[in-house]
Design a protein around this motif. Structure first.
Motif, mmCIF file in Angstrom:
data_model
loop_
_atom_site.group_PDB
_atom_site.id
_atom_site.type_symbol
_atom_site.label_atom_id
_atom_site.label_comp_id
_atom_site.label_asym_id
_atom_site.label_seq_id
_atom_site.Cartn_x
_atom_site.Cartn_y
_atom_site.Cartn_z
ATOM 1 N N SER A 71 0.895 -1.169 0.000
ATOM 2 C CA SER A 71 0.000 0.000 0.000
ATOM 3 C C SER A 71 0.924 1.207 0.000
ATOM 4 O O SER A 71 1.910 1.209 0.744
ATOM 5 C CB SER A 71 -0.864 0.063 1.256
ATOM 6 N N HIS A 72 0.632 2.216 -0.801
ATOM 7 C CA HIS A 72 1.512 3.388 -0.709
ATOM 8 C C HIS A 72 1.075 4.253 0.461
ATOM 9 O O HIS A 72 -0.113 4.493 0.666
ATOM 10 C CB HIS A 72 1.596 4.156 -2.034
ATOM 11 N N ILE A 73 2.058 4.673 1.231
ATOM 12 C CA ILE A 73 1.785 5.385 2.484
ATOM 13 C C ILE A 73 1.813 6.894 2.285
ATOM 14 O O ILE A 73 1.312 7.647 3.109
ATOM 15 C CB ILE A 73 2.796 4.924 3.574
ATOM 16 N N LEU A 98 -3.061 -2.470 -2.679
ATOM 17 C CA LEU A 98 -4.303 -1.795 -2.268
ATOM 18 C C LEU A 98 -4.162 -0.305 -2.517
ATOM 19 O O LEU A 98 -3.168 0.309 -2.119
ATOM 20 C CB LEU A 98 -4.541 -1.993 -0.769
ATOM 21 N N ASP A 99 -5.139 0.281 -3.184
ATOM 22 C CA ASP A 99 -5.134 1.734 -3.409
ATOM 23 C C ASP A 99 -6.573 2.166 -3.669
ATOM 24 O O ASP A 99 -7.227 1.647 -4.564
ATOM 25 C CB ASP A 99 -4.237 2.077 -4.609
ATOM 26 N N GLY A 100 -7.064 3.098 -2.851
ATOM 27 C CA GLY A 100 -8.426 3.601 -3.057
ATOM 28 C C GLY A 100 -9.512 2.687 -2.510
ATOM 29 O O GLY A 100 -10.676 2.827 -2.891
ATOM 30 N N LEU A 159 -8.673 7.861 1.315
ATOM 31 C CA LEU A 159 -8.822 6.708 0.422
ATOM 32 C C LEU A 159 -7.569 6.520 -0.433
ATOM 33 O O LEU A 159 -7.323 5.440 -0.958
ATOM 34 C CB LEU A 159 -10.050 6.910 -0.479
ATOM 35 N N ASP A 160 -6.798 7.581 -0.564
ATOM 36 C CA ASP A 160 -5.572 7.533 -1.377
ATOM 37 C C ASP A 160 -4.383 7.964 -0.532
ATOM 38 O O ASP A 160 -3.956 9.077 -0.612
ATOM 39 C CB ASP A 160 -5.746 8.461 -2.590
ATOM 40 N N ASN A 161 -3.827 7.124 0.321
ATOM 41 C CA ASN A 161 -4.164 5.737 0.442
ATOM 42 C C ASN A 161 -4.008 5.290 1.885
ATOM 43 O O ASN A 161 -3.470 4.230 2.167
ATOM 44 C CB ASN A 161 -3.251 4.932 -0.503
ATOM 45 N N ALA A 162 -4.472 6.156 2.834
ATOM 46 C CA ALA A 162 -4.441 5.739 4.241
ATOM 47 C C ALA A 162 -5.232 4.439 4.406
ATOM 48 O O ALA A 162 -4.832 3.553 5.161
ATOM 49 C CB ALA A 162 -5.018 6.832 5.130
ATOM 50 N N GLY A 217 5.859 6.790 -2.356
ATOM 51 C CA GLY A 217 6.183 7.649 -3.494
ATOM 52 C C GLY A 217 5.211 7.558 -4.657
ATOM 53 O O GLY A 217 5.422 8.192 -5.681
ATOM 54 N N GLU A 218 4.130 6.814 -4.490
ATOM 55 C CA GLU A 218 3.193 6.649 -5.609
ATOM 56 C C GLU A 218 2.657 7.995 -6.074
ATOM 57 O O GLU A 218 2.390 8.201 -7.247
ATOM 58 C CB GLU A 218 2.037 5.723 -5.177
ATOM 59 N N ASP A 219 2.492 8.923 -5.116
ATOM 60 C CA ASP A 219 1.929 10.227 -5.470
ATOM 61 C C ASP A 219 2.975 11.339 -5.470
ATOM 62 O O ASP A 219 2.642 12.517 -5.354
ATOM 63 C CB ASP A 219 0.779 10.570 -4.517
ATOM 64 N N TYR A 220 4.232 10.983 -5.596
ATOM 65 C CA TYR A 220 5.323 11.973 -5.621
ATOM 66 C C TYR A 220 5.925 11.950 -7.015
ATOM 67 O O TYR A 220 6.000 10.894 -7.643
ATOM 68 C CB TYR A 220 6.350 11.566 -4.575
HETATM 69 ZN ZN ZN Z 1 -2.936 6.204 -4.678
#
Ligand code: ZN
Length: 410
Positions: free
Chosen positions: A228-230, A301-303, A240-243, A272-275
């Motif tokens: 899961s991206h943190i 897991l994402d969303g 949801l994205d992505n706690a 880093g998925e959203d970086y």
């Molecule tokens: Zn995400």
């Protein structure tokens, strides 16, 4: 009905990750607090836990001031931009051809229309980078405008629900830039050739971040990896994205506390998925020089956990025996639905190495990515803790069954 204790735990984790921690963007203090919390819990639940660090930047900016002939225009600073103080004539391009024909470097360049319809992939983002994007970036760097203004609309695929979206979001691109709505861009385009005043402060501060990798079992030949991206996008609580995905991993680790699987179970908080440069993903691949060939199944897991609709799972290159066990573990009567395949998250790491994968998100994925993802609206009320507990239970069941299959196949 899941047990109340676990539901409360899920709620507390969501609160800790999205509310107590103000911001989980890579490089920020909040991001480090989140990986600290994850590390501490994984150790507590009996996992061998390592942190794999990388360099990144923490970024902040002030409000931009943009005016022509004393008239102000609303704009936002592009994430990771350098600051600027410029007074130059306005030029404009809406296609690559127009950009090619532009002359003179001492200009503020307005990009609008076709050329600004989708977010440009960062220079050093190697996973997906269309030639057209690379060409636009190279042209901008050779034309050297003193600053760039982009006028944009919506682009859910690359920028999520944010409107307008930053055309440029790249800490390796050094021409200062701001972005604005198409409507204001139309107004500004009337000022072609006039002097534009643009001023804002911004800082790129060197920082570090890490992936957290937690393992059980020690079979060198077989591994089930769960990502899961943190991290979260700047300016969003990222529930949801992505706690929500991270919460499922924490619950799952607790459920696996007493287990000693034969196959290696690896739970990873990727960072880093959203970086802009996906540093955690790059780090993870560098840490796995075997090209993930021992991965029996990769899960991402994402969303997941949206209050409305079911939890959707999708399969990628799964052999029949694995696919069957997945479908058994995620039954419709418990709120799971097999959904369409999608590719905009970290399960792409498994796919690019031809490993079987399972992705878990929400049935309303399209709605979320168009209106919620990457905005301030992505807050904990949108995540249903019961659904997160159900997903953790389903994963526990799946891991248990796959471990049996693995043992029997040896
Ligand atoms: Zn995400």
């Amino acid at each position: 009905m899941p047990s109340n204790d676990l539901v409360n735990t899920a709620e507390n984790y969501l609160h800790a990750l999205c509310t107590e921690i103000a911001n989980r963007c890579v490089g920020s203090v909040g991001n480090q607090q989140a990986t600290d919390l994850f590390t501490e819990k994984m150790i507590q639940f009996g996992f061998r836990t390592v942190r794999s660090e990388f360099d990144c930047i923490d970024w902040s900016s002030g409000e931009p001031s943009l005016s022509v002939n004393g008239e102000s225009y609303e704009a936002f600073v592009s994430p990771y931009s350098l600051g600027c103080e410029v007074k130059s004539p306005l030029s404009m391009a809406s296609t690559i051809d127009e950009l090619k024909k532009l002359a003179g470097s001492d200009r503020v360049l307005l990009l609008r229309g076709d050329i600004a319809r989708e977010q440009l992939m960062p220079k050093n983002f190697t996973f997906y980078n269309p030639e057209e994007h690379q060409q636009i970036i190279a042209l901008l760097e050779s034309k050297k405008p003193s600053a760039i203004i982009s006028a944009t609309s919506r682009n859910p695929e690359l920028a999520g629900g944010i409107y307008p979206f930053p055309l440029i979001e790249d800490g390796d691109f050094d021409i200062p830039s701001v972005y604005m709505t198409e409507k204001i861009g139309d107004k500004l385009s009337q000022q072609l050739g006039k002097l534009v005043n643009l001023r804002f402060e911004a800082q790129r501060v060197p920082s570090t971040g890490c992936n957290v990798i937690a393992r059980k079992g020690s079979d060198p030949n077989g591994r089930i990896v769960i990502f899961s991206h943190i991290d979260a996008k700047m300016g969003t609580p990222g529930a949801l994205d992505n706690a929500s995905g991270v919460v499922v991993l924490l619950l799952l680790a607790e459920l696996l506390q007493a287990n000693q699987p034969a196959i290696t179970i690896e739970i990873v908080a990727l960072n880093g998925e959203d970086y802009y440069s996906a540093p955690g993903e790059m780090r993870y691949l560098a840490d796995n020089p075997n090209q993930l060939q021992d991965v029996y199944l990769g899960i991402n897991l994402d969303g997941a956990g949206y209050v409305d609709g079911d939890t959707a799972y999708s399969l990628y290159d799964c052999p029949l025996e694995i696919a069957e066990k997945i479908r058994d573990s995620f039954p419709a009567r418990q709120g799971f639905i097999e959904g369409e395949q999608w590719y905009q998250s970290d399960h792409s790491l498994f796919l690019m190495h031809n490993r079987p994968a399972l992705a878990i998100t929400s049935e309303k994925f399209d709605y979320l990515s168009t209106f919620i993802t990457h905005t301030e609206k992505d807050s904990p009320e949108l995540a249903d803790p019961e659904k997160l507990v159900d997903a953790a239970h389903a994963l526990q069941k799946l891991l248990f069954t796959l471990d049996q299959v693995w043992v029997n196949s040896r």
